[in-house]
Design a protein around this motif. Structure first.
Motif, short mmCIF file in Angstrom:
data_model
loop_
_atom_site.label_atom_id
_atom_site.label_comp_id
_atom_site.label_asym_id
_atom_site.label_seq_id
_atom_site.Cartn_x
_atom_site.Cartn_y
_atom_site.Cartn_z
N TYR A 66 0.72 -1.11 0.10
CA TYR A 66 -0.07 -0.24 0.17
C TYR A 66 0.85 1.06 0.26
O TYR A 66 0.87 2.50 -0.42
CB TYR A 66 -0.90 -0.04 1.27
N ASP A 70 1.22 4.18 -3.06
CA ASP A 70 1.06 5.40 -2.28
C ASP A 70 2.34 6.07 -2.97
O ASP A 70 1.44 7.55 -3.18
CB ASP A 70 1.05 5.35 -1.17
N ARG A 91 -3.28 0.97 -5.11
CA ARG A 91 -3.07 1.27 -4.05
C ARG A 91 -4.76 1.33 -3.19
O ARG A 91 -5.20 0.81 -1.99
CB ARG A 91 -3.09 2.77 -3.51
N LEU A 95 -5.70 -0.81 -0.09
CA LEU A 95 -6.07 -0.33 1.64
C LEU A 95 -7.24 -1.06 1.54
O LEU A 95 -7.65 -1.44 3.16
CB LEU A 95 -6.67 1.26 0.99
N GLN A 99 -8.41 -2.44 5.32
CA GLN A 99 -9.68 -2.38 5.79
C GLN A 99 -10.09 -3.25 5.97
O GLN A 99 -11.40 -3.67 7.76
CB GLN A 99 -10.26 -1.33 5.06
#
Length: 186
Positions: A66, A70, A91, A95, A99
């Motif tokens: 990530y 990013d 990304r 993510l 999550q």
């Protein structure tokens, strides 16, 4: 004619009495027997290692990817817009995985636990089957499915003896209902 009917009813009663006398019922708490197995200490150690070693590495892998995408997505000075857009999509994927990590990690732990416990359950179920055959039990039920049971038909001590596992003499209410995590309905 009445004599023939009476003889038939009497014979039917004797046959049904003989059939019910041949059926022997027993019960056991499968999860309780599994909880007594010595293999559980090793399984607990393996699960702890899995949670503390393997899962954090997977999380760190997701996090580093990530962060990598990013930095590419935000680097307008050195990257073309096409590369930044593709990095932005990557990304977003990482993510999303981050999550949902708690849920994913819990599913991974449960799957690992089930795979480690399955051989223990197989061993216990095989021993139950052997004890039932040796002792002449026609039916063996899981204790949780019965409301009233005679203590004499509890197969736990016999199965524990077959598996060479010591049964605690005085069980507390917690021990009697304790189940290994991840398994239900056996």
């Amino acid at each position: 004619m009445k004599k023939i009917i009476a003889i038939f009813v009497l014979a039917a009663g004797l046959v049904s009495g003989t059939v019910s006398a041949q059926s022997k019922f027993g019960y056991i708490r499968v999860d309780e027997m599994v909880s007594l197995m010595p293999e559980l200490k090793r399984i607990d150690t393996l699960l702890t290692s899995y949670q503390n070693d393997t899962l954090p590495r997977t999380y760190n892998y997701l996090l580093s990817n990530y962060q990598h995408y990013d930095s590419i997505a935000n680097d307008s000075a050195h990257q073309t817009s096409v590369v930044r857009q593709q990095a932005s999509r990557q990304r977003a994927d990482f993510l999303g995985e981050l999550q949902n990590w708690q849920s994913s990690a819990q599913q991974l732990i449960e799957a690992k636990q089930n795979s480690l416990l399955q051989p223990v359950y197989d061993k216990v179920l095989k021993a139950i089957d052997e004890v039932a055959k040796e002792k002449g039990y026609t039916y063996v039920f899981n204790r949780e499915s019965l409301l009233v049971v005679p203590a004499a038909d509890n197969l736990l001590p016999m199965v524990a003896e077959k598996l060479k596992v010591k049964v605690p003499t005085a069980t507390t209410p917690n021990q009697a209902t304790q189940k290994p995590p991840g398994k239900t309905g056996n």
